[in-house]
Enzyme design. Sequence first.
Site, PDB file in Angstrom:
ATOM      1  N   ASP A 231      13.125   7.278  -6.391  1.00 21.73           N
ATOM      2  CA  ASP A 231      12.824   6.216  -5.441  1.00 21.73           C
ATOM      3  C   ASP A 231      12.809   4.862  -6.148  1.00 21.73           C
ATOM      4  O   ASP A 231      13.270   3.868  -5.590  1.00 21.73           O
ATOM      5  CB  ASP A 231      11.484   6.482  -4.756  1.00 21.73           C
TER       6      ASP A 231
ATOM      7  N   ASN B  51       0.816  -1.220   0.000  1.00 21.33           N
ATOM      8  CA  ASN B  51       0.000   0.000   0.000  1.00 21.33           C
ATOM      9  C   ASN B  51       0.845   1.264   0.000  1.00 21.33           C
ATOM     10  O   ASN B  51       0.316   2.367   0.139  1.00 21.33           O
ATOM     11  CB  ASN B  51      -0.955   0.009   1.201  1.00 21.33           C
TER      12      ASN B  51
ATOM     13  N   SER C 136      30.623 -11.342 -30.302  1.00 18.54           N
ATOM     14  CA  SER C 136      31.106 -11.652 -28.956  1.00 18.54           C
ATOM     15  C   SER C 136      31.737 -10.441 -28.284  1.00 18.54           C
ATOM     16  O   SER C 136      32.464  -9.664 -28.921  1.00 18.54           O
ATOM     17  CB  SER C 136      32.129 -12.781 -29.014  1.00 18.54           C
TER      18      SER C 136
ATOM     19  N   ASP D 106      32.244 -15.352 -18.067  1.00 20.08           N
ATOM     20  CA  ASP D 106      32.825 -14.897 -19.331  1.00 20.08           C
ATOM     21  C   ASP D 106      32.830 -13.372 -19.374  1.00 20.08           C
ATOM     22  O   ASP D 106      32.033 -12.740 -20.082  1.00 20.08           O
ATOM     23  CB  ASP D 106      32.022 -15.485 -20.494  1.00 20.08           C
TER      24      ASP D 106
ATOM     25  N   ASP E  25       9.293   7.013 -11.119  1.00 16.64           N
ATOM     26  CA  ASP E  25       8.483   7.854 -10.226  1.00 16.64           C
ATOM     27  C   ASP E  25       8.703   9.340 -10.476  1.00 16.64           C
ATOM     28  O   ASP E  25       7.959  10.170  -9.957  1.00 16.64           O
ATOM     29  CB  ASP E  25       8.806   7.531  -8.761  1.00 16.64           C
ATOM     30  N   GLU E  26       9.722   9.679 -11.261  1.00 16.68           N
ATOM     31  CA  GLU E  26      10.019  11.091 -11.511  1.00 16.68           C
ATOM     32  C   GLU E  26       9.713  11.522 -12.943  1.00 16.68           C
ATOM     33  O   GLU E  26      10.189  12.565 -13.381  1.00 16.68           O
ATOM     34  CB  GLU E  26      11.491  11.368 -11.191  1.00 16.68           C
TER      35      GLU E  26
ATOM     36  N   ASP F 147       4.440  -0.282   6.911  1.00 13.63           N
ATOM     37  CA  ASP F 147       3.735  -0.732   8.111  1.00 13.63           C
ATOM     38  C   ASP F 147       4.583  -1.675   8.949  1.00 13.63           C
ATOM     39  O   ASP F 147       4.419  -1.752  10.163  1.00 13.63           O
ATOM     40  CB  ASP F 147       2.431  -1.433   7.708  1.00 13.63           C
TER      41      ASP F 147
ATOM     42  N   HIS G  32      36.392 -14.633 -23.319  1.00 10.83           N
ATOM     43  CA  HIS G  32      36.865 -15.472 -24.418  1.00 10.83           C
ATOM     44  C   HIS G  32      37.365 -14.654 -25.605  1.00 10.83           C
ATOM     45  O   HIS G  32      37.895 -15.222 -26.581  1.00 10.83           O
ATOM     46  CB  HIS G  32      35.769 -16.465 -24.861  1.00 10.83           C
TER      47      HIS G  32
ATOM     48  N   ASP H 193       7.071  -5.186   3.806  1.00  8.56           N
ATOM     49  CA  ASP H 193       5.719  -5.331   3.255  1.00  8.56           C
ATOM     50  C   ASP H 193       5.547  -4.616   1.919  1.00  8.56           C
ATOM     51  O   ASP H 193       4.514  -4.771   1.261  1.00  8.56           O
ATOM     52  CB  ASP H 193       4.679  -4.811   4.252  1.00  8.56           C
ATOM     53  N   GLU H 194       6.537  -3.842   1.496  1.00  5.13           N
ATOM     54  CA  GLU H 194       6.443  -3.087   0.239  1.00  5.13           C
ATOM     55  C   GLU H 194       7.494  -3.506  -0.774  1.00  5.13           C
ATOM     56  O   GLU H 194       7.640  -2.868  -1.811  1.00  5.13           O
ATOM     57  CB  GLU H 194       6.601  -1.579   0.529  1.00  5.13           C
TER      58      GLU H 194
END
Length: 634
Positions: A319, A278, A576, A479, A325-326, A282, A432, A288-289
């Site tokens: 965050d 949520n 490669s 590798d 979030d931004e 908590d 390699h 919990d998040e």
Amino acid sequence: MRNIFHLLLLLPLLLVAAAESPPEESVPHTIGQHQMQQTMDVLWPHIHLQPPTAKPPSDLVSQECLKKSYTHLSCAKVFCPPWRRCISGQCVCKLPYQCLRRGRPVCGMDGRSYFSLCQAQAIACRSKTVMFSHYGSTCGGNGTFKVHLEKSGHHEVVLVEVDGLQGKTLVCGDDWWDTAAANVVCRHKKKIARGAVAALRVKQHERHTEGAWPQCVRVRCTGSELSLAECTLSKPQSLLLNSDVAAVQCDHNEPGEVVCREFRCGNGKCVSWEQACNGIDDCGDRSDEMCCKGCHRGAFFCKTGVCIHPHALGDKIRDCLGGEDELHTLTQNITSLDSTVESEKEAVLSHLKDDILDVRNVTESQLHCGIPNMEYIYKTEEETRHTRVKRVVGGEEALPTQIQWQVAVVEDGQIHCGGAYLGGCWVLTAAHCVRPKPKAFQIKFSIWKKLSLLNTTDIVPVKNIIIHQDYNPSTYQNDIALVQLKELNLMPGCLKPNPAVRAVCVPWSTLQFQPGSTCSISGWGRNKVGDTANILKWANVTLIEDCGKYYSDRFYEGMECAGDLEGKVDSCQGDSGGPLVCTDASGMSYVWGIVSWGEKCGEVGFPGVYTKVAHYFEWIRFHMGWQAVTKFNQ
């Protein structure tokens, strides 16, 4: 609106029920138990409803993820604060001298002055004591921040003493007050690691006259703070007769004493399923998040499975690891989520965000990576006058200077492998592709055609080659190799300034990009019929989940699959060492993989296998040095 409409229909019945019920003194109610309760608290704060039993949203939580025991100190999922740094997936305490001398001086709980927030918090982190009191250079006396708890039945009312205010001030029991803040109070005052059983709002007009407590301070916490002094504090506001004030009930149970039939936190605390995912800490350790498949109650979902509170959106502090979030689209909606940013700034008495943002900006500006020079991209030489041709295996020809971190690894004059420029004097490639004979190798920057040069092409000799100590050439385990370039004569660095060359970022967390993400590969590899490519090619590929089922016992930890299972897009011989690059929501590009091996080229059911770079982050940082590689989570 639909919920509010239903509540308006129920209002007459609720008012009748309230009128018929006898008055109670200091009746508490728990914060965050149900959306209806929250809505009612906003519309009619004097009405207290018992939240109905809700179906646990356990489908929001990844049980497999919970086994990893992620918390707010797990930098594979979240960012460390400036006074901690990310080492092996955990945020560990910095030494105080490692803090930048930036920001405002602060006063400690011990009455001493510290040159910055970071220094005070680094000391607090290592000593496991509360240190930060308030901003200022003149410390001691009566200005030290204090928290008081006043007993009231089975709960305790919260009061604070803040520098600049006279005497004790109540904490407002409004929408800022939640379990995260209550956890901070209980950990600080009661020394209870698990924090609070519940955050409560109580009526105080029966216990105190209106004039006794004329004001209250709003308090908002993330949950990881050591005391309320570190939380966001508002300027005092009038406390009306029927206003709610903040109270707590602390958790005195030992882990395991209570049978938990709902969500068991990482610290042993038990919370309801409704409190998971949520956006509110908590648990007191944020467990919990941290393992969410989605979020509810308006929380924002980060792609790494973390839910954050809406008030963290658009505050210029990343965050989510990918910075989603931004994004600009979020900042435009921030007013509908939690009033307005500007009005909150005006009402704030104290917060730490400005200092945190300042230190982050300075730290992150020390390394330039992941952003190509858009002013120079696609600048044409005469070679650009051609038609881009699709590869048989799904790729297409790049334009000159398009992939600015792509390099060619030259051995004895021949290009057999690619690589990724990491900045400074460092190139990343496959183990390699190289041998421990630096004199046999050169690195070509800004090269497009293998057999001709651009006017931006630079050829740099090699000083050292570092092959992973556990590389197994028969299984391609580990590798990965670092190529260190020779320094320039009479000039700093190893490469002259070049507008067509930019570094790619190194990922620190194996969770930054998830299966299903679209990334890109590039190189001069052969096509499906075995013809050698002269022009640099690129293709989009998809990260593939659970690749072990395609390669069984040949797939090891530290490997990653990408491409498609139909064989339409794949890397091939000659690619490669080249980069598999993924770009996050903020536009930052990371070298997520190194082309390693596969079953032929574009074989159905056998996607390309890459060395997963994030798995080797600590190894890379050990050899390159801290500042050279880490843009975030220092």
